[in-house]
Design a protein around this motif. Sequence first.
Motif, PDB file in Angstrom:
ATOM      1  N   PRO A 256       0.834  -1.206   0.000  1.00  0.00           N
ATOM      2  CA  PRO A 256       0.000   0.000   0.000  1.00  0.00           C
ATOM      3  C   PRO A 256       0.868   1.256   0.000  1.00  0.00           C
ATOM      4  N   LYS A 257       0.286   2.370  -0.469  1.00  0.00           N
ATOM      5  CA  LYS A 257       0.981   3.652  -0.504  1.00  0.00           C
ATOM      6  C   LYS A 257       0.067   4.706   0.126  1.00  0.00           C
ATOM      7  N   VAL A 258       0.525   5.311   1.219  1.00  0.00           N
ATOM      8  CA  VAL A 258      -0.303   6.261   1.937  1.00  0.00           C
ATOM      9  C   VAL A 258      -0.122   7.677   1.407  1.00  0.00           C
ATOM     10  N   SER A 259      -1.215   8.406   1.370  1.00  0.00           N
ATOM     11  CA  SER A 259      -1.196   9.821   0.998  1.00  0.00           C
ATOM     12  C   SER A 259      -2.134  10.555   1.941  1.00  0.00           C
ATOM     13  N   VAL A 260      -1.675  11.670   2.506  1.00  0.00           N
ATOM     14  CA  VAL A 260      -2.473  12.460   3.445  1.00  0.00           C
ATOM     15  C   VAL A 260      -2.779  13.818   2.819  1.00  0.00           C
ATOM     16  N   SER A 261      -4.008  14.268   2.953  1.00  0.00           N
ATOM     17  CA  SER A 261      -4.460  15.472   2.259  1.00  0.00           C
ATOM     18  C   SER A 261      -3.804  16.745   2.762  1.00  0.00           C
ATOM     19  N   THR A 262      -3.321  16.760   3.986  1.00  0.00           N
ATOM     20  CA  THR A 262      -2.660  17.949   4.536  1.00  0.00           C
ATOM     21  C   THR A 262      -1.629  17.536   5.571  1.00  0.00           C
ATOM     22  N   ALA A 272     -10.463  29.295  26.280  1.00  0.00           N
ATOM     23  CA  ALA A 272     -10.958  28.130  27.007  1.00  0.00           C
ATOM     24  C   ALA A 272     -12.471  28.007  26.965  1.00  0.00           C
ATOM     25  N   SER A 273     -13.187  29.124  26.853  1.00  0.00           N
ATOM     26  CA  SER A 273     -14.650  29.087  26.861  1.00  0.00           C
ATOM     27  C   SER A 273     -15.255  28.718  25.511  1.00  0.00           C
ATOM     28  N   ASP A 274     -14.430  28.620  24.479  1.00  0.00           N
ATOM     29  CA  ASP A 274     -14.943  28.284  23.146  1.00  0.00           C
ATOM     30  C   ASP A 274     -15.479  26.861  23.103  1.00  0.00           C
ATOM     31  N   SER A 275     -16.410  26.635  22.188  1.00  0.00           N
ATOM     32  CA  SER A 275     -16.945  25.291  21.958  1.00  0.00           C
ATOM     33  C   SER A 275     -15.896  24.442  21.253  1.00  0.00           C
ATOM     34  N   PRO A 276     -16.012  23.114  21.355  1.00  0.00           N
ATOM     35  CA  PRO A 276     -15.088  22.245  20.638  1.00  0.00           C
ATOM     36  C   PRO A 276     -15.027  22.587  19.145  1.00  0.00           C
ATOM     37  N   MET A 277     -13.828  22.494  18.596  1.00  0.00           N
ATOM     38  CA  MET A 277     -13.569  22.843  17.197  1.00  0.00           C
ATOM     39  C   MET A 277     -13.250  21.575  16.418  1.00  0.00           C
ATOM     40  N   VAL A 278     -13.763  21.474  15.194  1.00  0.00           N
ATOM     41  CA  VAL A 278     -13.628  20.258  14.402  1.00  0.00           C
ATOM     42  C   VAL A 278     -12.852  20.543  13.115  1.00  0.00           C
ATOM     43  N   ARG A 279     -11.900  19.679  12.807  1.00  0.00           N
ATOM     44  CA  ARG A 279     -11.175  19.718  11.542  1.00  0.00           C
ATOM     45  C   ARG A 279     -11.130  18.289  10.987  1.00  0.00           C
ATOM     46  N   THR A 280     -11.010  18.188   9.671  1.00  0.00           N
ATOM     47  CA  THR A 280     -10.935  16.869   9.042  1.00  0.00           C
ATOM     48  C   THR A 280      -9.791  16.822   8.030  1.00  0.00           C
ATOM     49  N   PHE A 281      -9.333  15.632   7.749  1.00  0.00           N
ATOM     50  CA  PHE A 281      -8.378  15.389   6.665  1.00  0.00           C
ATOM     51  C   PHE A 281      -8.604  13.975   6.154  1.00  0.00           C
ATOM     52  N   THR A 282      -8.092  13.704   4.975  1.00  0.00           N
ATOM     53  CA  THR A 282      -8.314  12.391   4.365  1.00  0.00           C
ATOM     54  C   THR A 282      -6.999  11.644   4.189  1.00  0.00           C
ATOM     55  N   VAL A 283      -7.117  10.348   4.303  1.00  0.00           N
ATOM     56  CA  VAL A 283      -5.999   9.445   4.045  1.00  0.00           C
ATOM     57  C   VAL A 283      -6.372   8.582   2.851  1.00  0.00           C
ATOM     58  N   THR A 284      -5.516   8.559   1.827  1.00  0.00           N
ATOM     59  CA  THR A 284      -5.789   7.835   0.580  1.00  0.00           C
ATOM     60  C   THR A 284      -4.763   6.734   0.380  1.00  0.00           C
ATOM     61  N   ASN A 285      -5.231   5.622  -0.172  1.00  0.00           N
ATOM     62  CA  ASN A 285      -4.350   4.498  -0.491  1.00  0.00           C
ATOM     63  C   ASN A 285      -4.078   4.492  -1.983  1.00  0.00           C
ATOM     64  N   ASN A 286      -2.853   4.821  -2.390  1.00  0.00           N
ATOM     65  CA  ASN A 286      -2.442   4.830  -3.788  1.00  0.00           C
ATOM     66  C   ASN A 286      -1.666   3.579  -4.171  1.00  0.00           C
ATOM     67  N   GLY A 287      -1.664   2.567  -3.298  1.00  0.00           N
ATOM     68  CA  GLY A 287      -0.911   1.350  -3.558  1.00  0.00           C
ATOM     69  C   GLY A 287      -1.749   0.262  -4.186  1.00  0.00           C
ATOM     70  N   LYS A 288      -1.242  -0.969  -4.116  1.00  0.00           N
ATOM     71  CA  LYS A 288      -1.880  -2.102  -4.783  1.00  0.00           C
ATOM     72  C   LYS A 288      -2.499  -3.101  -3.808  1.00  0.00           C
ATOM     73  N   SER A 289      -2.378  -2.856  -2.525  1.00  0.00           N
ATOM     74  CA  SER A 289      -2.992  -3.742  -1.536  1.00  0.00           C
ATOM     75  C   SER A 289      -3.587  -2.892  -0.409  1.00  0.00           C
ATOM     76  N   ASP A 290      -4.310  -3.534   0.499  1.00  0.00           N
ATOM     77  CA  ASP A 290      -5.030  -2.807   1.544  1.00  0.00           C
ATOM     78  C   ASP A 290      -4.080  -2.008   2.436  1.00  0.00           C
ATOM     79  N   LEU A 291      -4.481  -0.765   2.691  1.00  0.00           N
ATOM     80  CA  LEU A 291      -3.752   0.093   3.615  1.00  0.00           C
ATOM     81  C   LEU A 291      -4.390  -0.037   4.993  1.00  0.00           C
ATOM     82  N   MET A 292      -3.594  -0.408   5.985  1.00  0.00           N
ATOM     83  CA  MET A 292      -4.086  -0.564   7.343  1.00  0.00           C
ATOM     84  C   MET A 292      -3.650   0.634   8.185  1.00  0.00           C
ATOM     85  N   LEU A 293      -4.634   1.301   8.802  1.00  0.00           N
ATOM     86  CA  LEU A 293      -4.330   2.389   9.724  1.00  0.00           C
ATOM     87  C   LEU A 293      -4.032   1.768  11.088  1.00  0.00           C
ATOM     88  N   ARG A 294      -2.762   1.607  11.395  1.00  0.00           N
ATOM     89  CA  ARG A 294      -2.355   0.960  12.635  1.00  0.00           C
ATOM     90  C   ARG A 294      -2.721   1.805  13.861  1.00  0.00           C
TER      91      ARG A 294
END
Length: 360
Positions: A256-262, A272-294
């Motif tokens: 497998p070949k891992v690629s991260v969007s950022t 401290a008084s702010d509400s929880p903040m959410v961010r996202t990113f993607t992990v892509t598999n550019n390889g030839k077999s299953d990518l396992m997120l250990r």
Amino acid sequence: MRGRFLTMKRALALLAWGAIALGGVAQIRCLEPEHDFGAFNEDDGKVRTEFRFVNESDGPVSILKVRSSCGCTVPEYFRKPIQPGDTATVTAVYNPTGRPGRFSKSLVAYFDDDTQQRLLIKGVVIGAQNTLRSRFPVEDGPVRLRGTMIPFGTVKSGKVKSHFMDVYNASREPVVPYWTDVPKYLRITAAHDTILPGEQGVYSMVVAPTRDVPYGILTDSVAFNVPGQPPLKIEIAAIVEEDFSGLTEKQLAEAPKVSVSTDMLDFGEFQASDSPMVRTFTVTNNGKSDLMLRRVYTGDTGFDIAVPKTKVKKGKSVKITVTFNPALFQAPLLNGRMQVITNDPDRPLTTVRLVGIPRQ
């Protein structure tokens, strides 16, 4: 004819004299070639003992030299010829300064009759406080330790890594320490359960990561127990990595070949008084077999990471959600690291920075 007879007589006489000389080879014997000083305090200073030799031959014998196995032991010896039936001494002076614990040192005395005698001194040094503070700075009742952290460094999955821990008994009584709260991936053994007065106990600590041990930074602890004392917490630190050394060229080509969007998640300004903040990113598999997120994790406080699935098929992606709660954050600046650990042999570890600026 008569001259030849005299020559033969003279030769026989010389042979007879030679036999007498050989029969008179000097013999020198040490009465007690070993000395045990027992236990004594380092503060007492140098200790000495005398080894007595007796000349049991029919001719004088001299001590040519005496050599010791260590610069901490200095020999002094009788330099005049030892007459038949007389005695002589070799003195061994041992310097215990900075040498707590059991010792065993040898000396060899060389004589002019081509013989030699091995001598042995041994004992136990009860370390002085200054020495113990420098060599064993951690105090736990009657024993001293070099530290409370066991750094194993990098450990490959399926392999083992060892470390040794020294414990010194600074008392005059035997001590029997024991271990509790030992994780199942750690094995602790010692040659002897009891540590005698003034001696060191050496514990062999072997870490062998099991399947349920997470990859990446591993921190844990065990409890070191001395009877009559509260448990002492010993920290464990290791970095667990996947072992790709057994992969064939074909397996590497189809890996497998891992690629991260950022490489960075920016949480901007927050308080401290702010509400929880959410961010996202993607992990892509550019390889030839299953990518396992250990493992996807961070050691920084205030973060929650949601990984919807740990297997990413070839050509597919997974979105990872990172939630930051400012109320749980304590540092003056957010400059953290999140690690994405996969089974990509070329890039098993990918780091995503976590940044932000707290407002007053």
